[in-house]
Design a protein around this motif. Structure first.
Motif, PDB file in Angstrom:
ATOM      1  N   SER A  81      -8.103   2.911 -15.789  1.00 45.87           N
ATOM      2  CA  SER A  81      -7.078   2.042 -15.034  1.00 45.87           C
ATOM      3  C   SER A  81      -5.772   3.367 -14.381  1.00 45.87           C
ATOM      4  N   SER A  82      -4.987   2.694 -13.885  1.00 43.34           N
ATOM      5  CA  SER A  82      -4.521   4.063 -13.098  1.00 43.34           C
ATOM      6  C   SER A  82      -3.785   3.696 -13.931  1.00 43.34           C
ATOM      7  N   SER A  83      -2.315   3.349 -14.922  1.00 39.96           N
ATOM      8  CA  SER A  83      -2.093   3.876 -16.084  1.00 39.96           C
ATOM      9  C   SER A  83      -3.218   5.138 -16.959  1.00 39.96           C
ATOM     10  N   GLU A 117      -4.219  14.256  -1.223  1.00 44.07           N
ATOM     11  CA  GLU A 117      -4.337  15.513  -2.561  1.00 44.07           C
ATOM     12  C   GLU A 117      -3.856  14.979  -4.127  1.00 44.07           C
ATOM     13  N   MET A 118      -3.719  13.217  -4.137  1.00 47.46           N
ATOM     14  CA  MET A 118      -3.736  12.502  -5.355  1.00 47.46           C
ATOM     15  C   MET A 118      -5.696  12.987  -5.758  1.00 47.46           C
ATOM     16  N   HIS A 119      -6.540  12.198  -5.068  1.00 48.27           N
ATOM     17  CA  HIS A 119      -7.219  11.990  -5.303  1.00 48.27           C
ATOM     18  C   HIS A 119      -7.699  13.340  -5.442  1.00 48.27           C
ATOM     19  N   GLY A 178       7.006  -3.735 -15.375  1.00 47.66           N
ATOM     20  CA  GLY A 178       5.425  -4.903 -15.122  1.00 47.66           C
ATOM     21  C   GLY A 178       4.633  -3.503 -14.895  1.00 47.66           C
ATOM     22  N   SER A 179       4.846  -2.963 -14.082  1.00 47.61           N
ATOM     23  CA  SER A 179       3.836  -2.445 -12.776  1.00 47.61           C
ATOM     24  C   SER A 179       4.876  -1.326 -12.109  1.00 47.61           C
ATOM     25  N   GLY A 180       4.626   0.009 -11.832  1.00 45.87           N
ATOM     26  CA  GLY A 180       5.542   0.694 -11.053  1.00 45.87           C
ATOM     27  C   GLY A 180       5.410   0.638  -9.449  1.00 45.87           C
ATOM     28  N   SER A 181       4.001   0.096  -9.125  1.00 43.60           N
ATOM     29  CA  SER A 181       4.652  -0.086  -7.754  1.00 43.60           C
ATOM     30  C   SER A 181       4.772  -1.787  -7.756  1.00 43.60           C
ATOM     31  N   ALA A 182       5.055  -2.557  -8.723  1.00 42.12           N
ATOM     32  CA  ALA A 182       5.682  -3.662  -8.501  1.00 42.12           C
ATOM     33  C   ALA A 182       6.935  -3.800  -7.761  1.00 42.12           C
ATOM     34  N   SER A 183       7.664  -2.154  -8.409  1.00 44.80           N
ATOM     35  CA  SER A 183       8.949  -2.056  -7.810  1.00 44.80           C
ATOM     36  C   SER A 183       9.330  -2.131  -6.530  1.00 44.80           C
ATOM     37  N   ARG A 184       8.348  -1.898  -5.679  1.00 49.33           N
ATOM     38  CA  ARG A 184       8.368  -1.377  -3.928  1.00 49.33           C
ATOM     39  C   ARG A 184       8.236  -2.988  -3.667  1.00 49.33           C
ATOM     40  N   SER A 185       7.737  -4.100  -3.712  1.00 52.20           N
ATOM     41  CA  SER A 185       7.246  -5.631  -3.529  1.00 52.20           C
ATOM     42  C   SER A 185       7.902  -5.948  -3.511  1.00 52.20           C
ATOM     43  N   LEU A 226      -6.873  -2.183  -4.829  1.00 50.47           N
ATOM     44  CA  LEU A 226      -5.466  -3.095  -3.542  1.00 50.47           C
ATOM     45  C   LEU A 226      -4.295  -3.282  -4.289  1.00 50.47           C
ATOM     46  N   ALA A 227      -4.151  -2.741  -6.074  1.00 44.53           N
ATOM     47  CA  ALA A 227      -2.867  -3.125  -6.729  1.00 44.53           C
ATOM     48  C   ALA A 227      -2.353  -4.086  -6.330  1.00 44.53           C
ATOM     49  N   SER A 228      -3.188  -4.952  -7.558  1.00 47.37           N
ATOM     50  CA  SER A 228      -2.937  -7.135  -7.392  1.00 47.37           C
ATOM     51  C   SER A 228      -2.146  -6.997  -8.583  1.00 47.37           C
ATOM     52  N   SER A 229      -1.448  -5.431  -9.478  1.00 45.94           N
ATOM     53  CA  SER A 229      -0.415  -5.638  -9.876  1.00 45.94           C
ATOM     54  C   SER A 229       1.130  -5.782  -9.271  1.00 45.94           C
ATOM     55  N   SER A 230       1.162  -5.135  -8.247  1.00 43.75           N
ATOM     56  CA  SER A 230       2.291  -4.570  -7.173  1.00 43.75           C
ATOM     57  C   SER A 230       2.994  -6.303  -6.832  1.00 43.75           C
ATOM     58  N   ILE A 285       1.211  -1.081  -0.049  1.00 41.55           N
ATOM     59  CA  ILE A 285       0.480  -0.475   0.402  1.00 41.55           C
ATOM     60  C   ILE A 285       0.447   1.029  -0.329  1.00 41.55           C
ATOM     61  N   ALA A 286       0.743   2.212  -1.267  1.00 35.03           N
ATOM     62  CA  ALA A 286       1.629   3.410  -0.595  1.00 35.03           C
ATOM     63  C   ALA A 286       0.897   3.891  -0.240  1.00 35.03           C
ATOM     64  N   LEU A 287       1.922   4.492   0.663  1.00 33.85           N
ATOM     65  CA  LEU A 287       1.979   5.198   1.705  1.00 33.85           C
ATOM     66  C   LEU A 287       1.933   6.883   1.128  1.00 33.85           C
ATOM     67  N   ILE A 288       2.641   7.148   0.872  1.00 37.01           N
ATOM     68  CA  ILE A 288       3.217   8.353  -0.102  1.00 37.01           C
ATOM     69  C   ILE A 288       3.079   7.615  -1.739  1.00 37.01           C
ATOM     70  N   LYS A 289       2.063   8.476  -2.607  1.00 39.34           N
ATOM     71  CA  LYS A 289       1.450   8.616  -3.724  1.00 39.34           C
ATOM     72  C   LYS A 289       2.451   8.117  -5.379  1.00 39.34           C
ATOM     73  N   TYR A 290       2.804   6.684  -6.471  1.00 39.79           N
ATOM     74  CA  TYR A 290       3.487   7.239  -7.277  1.00 39.79           C
ATOM     75  C   TYR A 290       1.345   7.129  -8.061  1.00 39.79           C
ATOM     76  N   TRP A 291       1.787   8.739  -8.965  1.00 37.91           N
ATOM     77  CA  TRP A 291       1.274   8.952  -9.729  1.00 37.91           C
ATOM     78  C   TRP A 291       1.464  10.027 -11.230  1.00 37.91           C
ATOM     79  N   MET A 317      -6.786   5.567  -0.247  1.00 35.61           N
ATOM     80  CA  MET A 317      -7.232   5.396  -1.800  1.00 35.61           C
ATOM     81  C   MET A 317      -5.886   5.130  -2.553  1.00 35.61           C
ATOM     82  N   ASP A 318      -6.510   4.354  -3.198  1.00 36.71           N
ATOM     83  CA  ASP A 318      -5.413   3.609  -4.438  1.00 36.71           C
ATOM     84  C   ASP A 318      -6.558   4.700  -5.687  1.00 36.71           C
ATOM     85  N   ALA A 319      -6.059   3.792  -6.507  1.00 35.32           N
ATOM     86  CA  ALA A 319      -7.302   4.154  -8.067  1.00 35.32           C
ATOM     87  C   ALA A 319      -8.437   3.035  -8.367  1.00 35.32           C
ATOM     88  N   GLY A 320      -9.336   3.589  -6.980  1.00 39.23           N
ATOM     89  CA  GLY A 320      -9.989   2.906  -6.724  1.00 39.23           C
ATOM     90  C   GLY A 320     -11.800   3.253  -5.714  1.00 39.23           C
TER      91      GLY A 320
END
Ligand code: PMV
Length: 328
Positions: free
Chosen positions: A190-192, A241-243, A138-145, A104-108, A13-19, A281-284
């Protein structure tokens, strides 16, 4: 066994978002981001190399994936194969223990597990930094997982430097995230698409970049101090702020559903009453509530009374990507 490998990666879960991406192909972000890897939600993926001439396959939760998902995964495999000088058809099987496309960013977890199983199936000599780079493609947020606990994805300047680093893989902090699932359906934007829209059309995008970089520094310091209050406040503010930014795209859009606001208001009220918790909240439309473990039951009961149909799952922090022994 050479030629086959299974990896498990947890979602984060991003606490500070990639957007926003400044390079769409390489998935280089405009800002750094910070996340918490979650123990409760994960993807397990097996990659098996097939004999030349076979057809590549992609099974998702035991059944052949749809055309769109298959295309995305096969394109990604082609990118990794080119990059690492390997080739040939592959059989991929992925089991998701994360609600799909519901914010919930399953892509990560998905792309992190896929990058790791790919690397081991081909017996590539890669460290976790290279795995993070591979997952990012593959997906930006996946770099963190790739890493556990608190993780920072450094924006970097190019493919080489835009990778995640662990900030604290085994935090002492008693921090639980409650995922409040308002809607598990596929998101309309989508988030993209969402991030591209704000990059291209929002007059406020530069402000977002500046404030998010500043928030990253403050969050890093808060994590170093194990300061729950500062972590929660910074995460909640950055998500709002993202939303808010999404409303300033032209045309403006939102991921919020009416029930999203119900949860946000309830979280604010609980805090006023002395039950410390924060939302993100993320992209949903779903809300993730950050709380101390001792308050989870009370928060869930309060939210359940307001939204009886919403499901709630709580999770504390989880580990980075790991390999599983072969059973298949
Ligand atoms: O990794 P992507 O392309 O699914 O984008 C993730 C975007 C957010 O979840 C909204 C924020 C983030 O940093 O994870």
């Amino acid at each position: 066994m050479a030629g086959v490998a299974t990896a498990r990666a947890h979602t984060n879960i991003a606490l500070i978002k990639y957007w926003g991406k400044r390079d769409v192909t390489l998935k280089l972000p405009y800002t750094s981001s910070i996340s918490l890897t979650l123990g409760g939600f994960f993807t397990e993926t097996t990659v098996r190399l097939l004999p030349a001439g076979s057809q590549s396959t992609f099974l998702l939760d035991g059944t052949p994936a749809g055309t769109r998902e298959t295309q995305r995964v096969m394109n990604y495999i082609a990118v990794l194969q080119r990059r690492h000088g390997v080739s040939g058809p592959v059989a991929i099987s992925s089991v998701n223990h994360v609600p799909m496309a519901a914010g919930l960013a399953s892509s990560s977890s998905a792309f992190s597990a896929l990058a790791a199983s790919f690397a081991r199936a081909y017996e590539l000599d890669v460290d976790r930094t290279e795995l993070s780079r591979m997952a990012r493609l593959g997906s930006g947020s996946a770099s963190r997982s790739v890493f556990g606990g608190f993780v920072k994805w450094n924006r970097g300047t190019d493919d080489e430097t835009s990778v995640a680093v662990p900030l604290d893989e085994t935090p002492r902090l008693d921090l639980v995230m409650i995922a409040v699932e308002i809607d598990t359906g596929r998101k309309a934007i989508s988030s993209s698409q969402g991030m591209q829209a704000v990059v291209e059309t929002s007059a406020y995008y530069e402000t977002w970049v500046r404030e998010t970089e500043r928030a990253c520094s403050l969050m890093e310091a808060a994590i170093a101090r194990q300061d729950f209050t500062a972590i929660g406040q910074l995460a909640q503010q950055n998500a709002l702020e993202m939303h808010a930014l999404n409303l300033t795209a032209r045309p403006g859009f939102t991921y919020f559903a009416p029930a999203t606001l119900t949860v946000l208001a309830a979280v604010g009220k609980l805090r006023e009453e002395g039950v410390e918790c924060y939302s993100t909240m993320d992209a949903g439309p779903n809300v993730k509530v950050l709380a101390h473990r001792e308050n989870v039951k009370e928060i869930e009961a309060r939210l359940h009374a307001l939204l009886p149909a919403a499901t709630m799952t709580s999770s504390s922090c989880g580990p980075g990507v790991e390999y599983l022994p072969e059973q298949r």
